[in-house]
Design an enzyme around this catalytic site. Sequence first.
Site, PDB file in Angstrom:
ATOM      1  N   HIS A   1       0.846  -1.190   0.000  1.00 18.61           N
ATOM      2  CA  HIS A   1       0.000   0.000   0.000  1.00 18.61           C
ATOM      3  C   HIS A   1       0.886   1.247   0.000  1.00 18.61           C
ATOM      4  O   HIS A   1       1.575   1.518   0.985  1.00 18.61           O
ATOM      5  CB  HIS A   1      -0.905   0.018   1.231  1.00 18.61           C
ATOM      6  CG  HIS A   1      -2.051  -0.937   1.146  1.00 18.61           C
ATOM      7  ND1 HIS A   1      -2.471  -1.699   2.225  1.00 18.61           N
ATOM      8  CD2 HIS A   1      -2.878  -1.250   0.116  1.00 18.61           C
ATOM      9  CE1 HIS A   1      -3.514  -2.434   1.858  1.00 18.61           C
ATOM     10  NE2 HIS A   1      -3.765  -2.186   0.587  1.00 18.61           N
TER      11      HIS A   1
ATOM     12  N   TYR B   1       3.515   0.306   5.030  1.00 21.09           N
ATOM     13  CA  TYR B   1       4.086  -0.868   5.715  1.00 21.09           C
ATOM     14  C   TYR B   1       3.301  -2.156   5.536  1.00 21.09           C
ATOM     15  O   TYR B   1       3.186  -2.943   6.466  1.00 21.09           O
ATOM     16  CB  TYR B   1       4.269  -0.602   7.219  1.00 21.09           C
ATOM     17  CG  TYR B   1       4.661   0.803   7.588  1.00 21.09           C
ATOM     18  CD1 TYR B   1       5.828   1.379   7.090  1.00 21.09           C
ATOM     19  CD2 TYR B   1       3.875   1.568   8.445  1.00 21.09           C
ATOM     20  CE1 TYR B   1       6.194   2.675   7.429  1.00 21.09           C
ATOM     21  CE2 TYR B   1       4.230   2.870   8.793  1.00 21.09           C
ATOM     22  CZ  TYR B   1       5.389   3.421   8.274  1.00 21.09           C
ATOM     23  OH  TYR B   1       5.744   4.712   8.606  1.00 21.09           O
ATOM     24  N   HIS B   2       2.820  -2.446   4.327  1.00 18.56           N
ATOM     25  CA  HIS B   2       2.026  -3.660   4.116  1.00 18.56           C
ATOM     26  C   HIS B   2       2.553  -4.522   2.966  1.00 18.56           C
ATOM     27  O   HIS B   2       1.787  -4.929   2.096  1.00 18.56           O
ATOM     28  CB  HIS B   2       0.561  -3.284   3.837  1.00 18.56           C
ATOM     29  CG  HIS B   2      -0.108  -2.554   4.948  1.00 18.56           C
ATOM     30  ND1 HIS B   2      -1.230  -1.766   4.756  1.00 18.56           N
ATOM     31  CD2 HIS B   2       0.179  -2.478   6.277  1.00 18.56           C
ATOM     32  CE1 HIS B   2      -1.606  -1.234   5.915  1.00 18.56           C
ATOM     33  NE2 HIS B   2      -0.758  -1.655   6.848  1.00 18.56           N
ATOM     34  N   PRO B   3       3.849  -4.859   2.918  1.00 20.73           N
ATOM     35  CA  PRO B   3       4.342  -5.685   1.822  1.00 20.73           C
ATOM     36  C   PRO B   3       3.878  -7.137   1.946  1.00 20.73           C
ATOM     37  O   PRO B   3       3.934  -7.720   3.026  1.00 20.73           O
ATOM     38  CB  PRO B   3       5.868  -5.577   1.951  1.00 20.73           C
ATOM     39  CG  PRO B   3       6.096  -5.323   3.414  1.00 20.73           C
ATOM     40  CD  PRO B   3       4.928  -4.476   3.858  1.00 20.73           C
TER      41      PRO B   3
END
Length: 548
Positions: free
Chosen positions: A291, A471-473
Amino acid sequence: MFDYIIVGGGSAGCVLANRLSADPAVRVCLLEAGPADSSPFIRVPLGIVGLMMSKKLNWQYFTEPQQQLGGRRLFWPRGKTLGGSSSTNAMIYTRGNRADYDHWAALGNPGWGFDDVLPLFLRSEHHEDGASPLHGSGGPLNVAPLRSPNVLSRAFIDAAMQAGFPFNADFNGPEQEGVNCYEVTQKNGERWSAARAYLHPALARPNLTVLTGALAERVLFDGKRATGVAYRRGGTVASIAASREVLLAGGAINSPQLLMLSGIGEPQELARHGIALRHALPGVGRNLQDHLDVLVVQRCRLPVSLGLSLRTLPAQVKRLYDYIVHRSGALTSNSAEAGGFVKSRAQQELPDIQFHFTPARLDGHARTLRSAAFTLWGHGYALHACPLRPASRGRITLRSADPAAAPLIDPNYLSERADLEAMIDCVRAARRVLAAAPFDPFRGAEIFPGSEVQSDAEIEAFIRRKAETIYHPVGTCKMGADPMAVVDHRLKVHGVEGLRVIDASIMPTLIAGNTNAPTMMIAEKGADMILSTLGAAHQDAAVAAPQH
């Protein structure tokens, strides 16, 4: 010799360590590259600011230069301690949208629809408001309302509603759409990470061994069967054996990296680094999704934010007192206190934008002294907005065959034009909220993008200059049966035996929301799959045993 080796002591690894070691006959070893989670910055919720700057507790990764973002290398913080990113994140508990999981099942992953995974979310959760059809009670993961939300967070909720977005009493309830304060993984005003929820209660078990400061270098094989892990600890290389399975739980960056270091991946990529091919699997490291986020930042005319100023210095003593004595007040803030899931256009079937509202000025992740000073000194507020379903796809590749070298991270942000157009919608939606009347008593000048930035072209230039990760890998060892899938629906790595990946990297598509709770759900499901296999093996052994 262990039955199971878990590589990675983060959100997924802590769940696995607890669930597997609950059987006293099963020997489990957990390897974590970082230290124990003993820092006070981890326990105190607002300590998240200090964790951004920590080189000891944070991997502090950077992406490769991003072509669509002016060649910038973006900062990617990831937790490097027991609990992983659940020990360093904003503690937001959201599961995503029901449609996300139903889509996974439709892609050829039976057992991963929302109705399949909901019982796992419920088993994991202890919701402080009690059990309900959509919330669990008695689970290890404590989910609580924020203890002391800032007055600006209340203003955000009122402003968003006035801007036309609905209120939602529960983002994990029947509908996802709407705005409110987030529920958080806290207990008694302290962070309740996966380590505190799952790992700490299991540490006394004699069949669980936890090794911190242990960097996994490669998975060991006998032919096509995983048999153990080689790791480096304190300058010494050692190896441990697994009689049953090796379980990778290093996340979207480290799990594909370790597979490639172990000879599993795209053959040309491995050959480039002199790594012998164990099994060709071209999807390893591909399908990277994240994101991308944009911030609208406003000055605040009243000294009510989380920031510091000369006027509020005496109040800081009370903040510390409130936290030490009552576990309340500003130090219990998760920083991203409120937010929600909204539609950029009324005709959207599902929410396509997520808001995170921070009652403080924010820039550059507060990762440097300069950006931390900007965040902490002076009063303001910031509204994050991100498109929930990006179309762009990136990849993780090796920098070298050295396990200590950070991999190459290329999220390939905004490579699809639709993502840029969605980001422009995000800026306009955020501005609409911040312009609403409930912010009138507080609103100062707009810091970012700035009042001079108005046209689509000007907003586009701002996005390219300032957009950052939220911070959503995920997705780099995706689950499925297509040629680019890395694991099957039981999380077993295609083409080899005794090896699974159980973490956010297996998500075939990014869920619409924060990824920490879904990652723990994945580990709960992975543990069930392993234990069912183990139970079947025990049953077979009992049948085969000679009868007397």
